[in-house]
Write an enzyme that holds these catalytic residues in place. Structure first.
Site, short mmCIF file in Angstrom:
data_model
loop_
_atom_site.label_atom_id
_atom_site.label_comp_id
_atom_site.label_asym_id
_atom_site.label_seq_id
_atom_site.Cartn_x
_atom_site.Cartn_y
_atom_site.Cartn_z
N GLY A 13 45.07 46.15 27.21
CA GLY A 13 46.48 46.47 27.34
C GLY A 13 47.17 46.31 26.00
O GLY A 13 48.29 45.78 25.92
N SER A 15 48.34 48.50 23.66
CA SER A 15 49.21 49.49 23.02
C SER A 15 50.68 49.17 23.16
O SER A 15 51.52 49.75 22.48
CB SER A 15 48.92 50.89 23.58
OG SER A 15 49.25 50.95 24.96
N ASP A 64 40.29 52.44 31.73
CA ASP A 64 40.92 51.72 32.84
C ASP A 64 40.15 50.43 33.10
O ASP A 64 38.98 50.46 33.49
CB ASP A 64 40.89 52.63 34.08
CG ASP A 64 41.59 52.01 35.28
OD1 ASP A 64 42.01 50.83 35.21
OD2 ASP A 64 41.71 52.71 36.32
N SER A 144 50.24 33.88 34.03
CA SER A 144 51.68 34.02 34.25
C SER A 144 52.22 32.74 34.84
O SER A 144 51.48 31.99 35.51
CB SER A 144 51.96 35.19 35.20
OG SER A 144 53.34 35.22 35.57
N TYR A 157 50.73 40.10 43.40
CA TYR A 157 50.61 39.83 41.97
C TYR A 157 50.30 38.36 41.68
O TYR A 157 49.40 38.05 40.89
CB TYR A 157 51.91 40.23 41.28
CG TYR A 157 52.03 39.89 39.82
CD1 TYR A 157 51.38 40.66 38.85
CD2 TYR A 157 52.82 38.83 39.39
CE1 TYR A 157 51.51 40.37 37.49
CE2 TYR A 157 52.95 38.52 38.04
CZ TYR A 157 52.30 39.30 37.10
OH TYR A 157 52.43 39.00 35.76
N LYS A 161 47.27 36.35 39.21
CA LYS A 161 47.52 35.53 38.02
C LYS A 161 47.01 34.10 38.21
O LYS A 161 46.57 33.47 37.25
CB LYS A 161 49.01 35.56 37.68
CG LYS A 161 49.46 36.91 37.14
CD LYS A 161 48.64 37.32 35.92
CE LYS A 161 49.12 38.59 35.28
NZ LYS A 161 48.34 38.95 34.05
#
Length: 254
Positions: A13, A15, A64, A144, A157, A161
């Site tokens: 991730g 970019s 991916d 997170s 989510y 995490k």
């Protein structure tokens, strides 16, 4: 001499957001960098150009993370281009906010595949390369604050995490004998694409910032320093740790 002088760092991730900030700061600290990305090619290439402007080598490899073969391809491509893997940062993640009672199966499963399964396959591939090299390494995963607290629209989510945080604890045990350190950072509310829509309301943003003792929401660059520290030899005896980077949000319960 930078903290990562002569090292090679890979980040998923990479970019945009935390991944991009980490990639650029790593280059400032002396590392060559490979970024994994899935979105706009031009945005990824602009990150590569920024790193090269700092006098470091860089490569962007599209894929991916939810697909297991992406991990091996990323690591192998990075080694072919840059020679080795010293540091791996597992950062790629999504959070399509949604209510719990009518959570679509596809939304739940995609979040799991990207955030947790993707982290697992990527960390495993990087660790195998480090073991083959024979001289240790450092792995940092972006978990997170949501690993520790709940969120009404994050029931898909927060478990991912928590899983990433747990993965680093177990990997620290599994890989310690190989000289590989594994740690996680736990960001609070950071202004990235992942929550851009959720924080589009100025009143909500102000309300969120007011809950943080340091008085502001986080920026991606706020994570780059802690990640670089954990990746560097300054943290050579730190493994299995989790570092909160949240402006003090978690402790502000009164």
């Amino acid at each position: 001499m930078g903290l990562l002088e002569g090292k090679t760092l890979l980040v998923t991730g990479g970019s945009a957001g935390i991944g991009r900030a980490t990639a650029i700061e790593a280059a400032r600290q002396g590392a060559n960098v490979a970024i994994n990305y899935i979105g706009d090619d031009s945005i990824a290439q602009s990150c590569v150009q920024q790193i090269e402007a700092l006098g470091r080598k860089a490569i962007a490899i599209k894929g991916d993370v939810a697909e297991p073969e992406t991990a091996k391809n990323f690591v192998n491509s990075a080694v072919n281009a840059l020679g080795r893997v010293d540091i791996f940062v597992s950062n790629a993640g999504i959070c399509p906010f949604h209510a719990f009672l009518d959570m679509p199966v596809e939304t739940f499963e995609r979040t799991m595949r990207v955030n947790l399964h993707g982290a697992y396959w990527m960390v495993q591939a990087a660790a195998n390369q480090m073991v083959a090299q024979g001289d240790g390494g450092a792995i940092v995963a972006v978990s997170s604050i949501s690993a520790l607290v709940g969120g009404e629209y994050q029931t898909h989510y927060t478990p991912t995490k928590a899983g990433v945080h747990s993965l680093m604890q177990s990997a620290a045990i599994a890989l310690g004998r190989h000289g590989i350190r594994c740690n996680s950072v736990l960001p609070g509310t950071i202004l990235t694409d992942i929550n851009k829509e959720d924080l589009a309301d100025p009143e909500k943003r102000a309300r969120m910032a007011a809950r943080i003792p340091l008085g502001r929401l986080g920026e991606p660059e706020d994570l780059a320093g802690p990640i670089v520290f954990l990746a560097s030899d300054m943290a050579r005896y730190v493994s299995g740790a989790a570092l909160l980077v949240d402006g003090g949000a978690l402790v502000n319960l009164q």
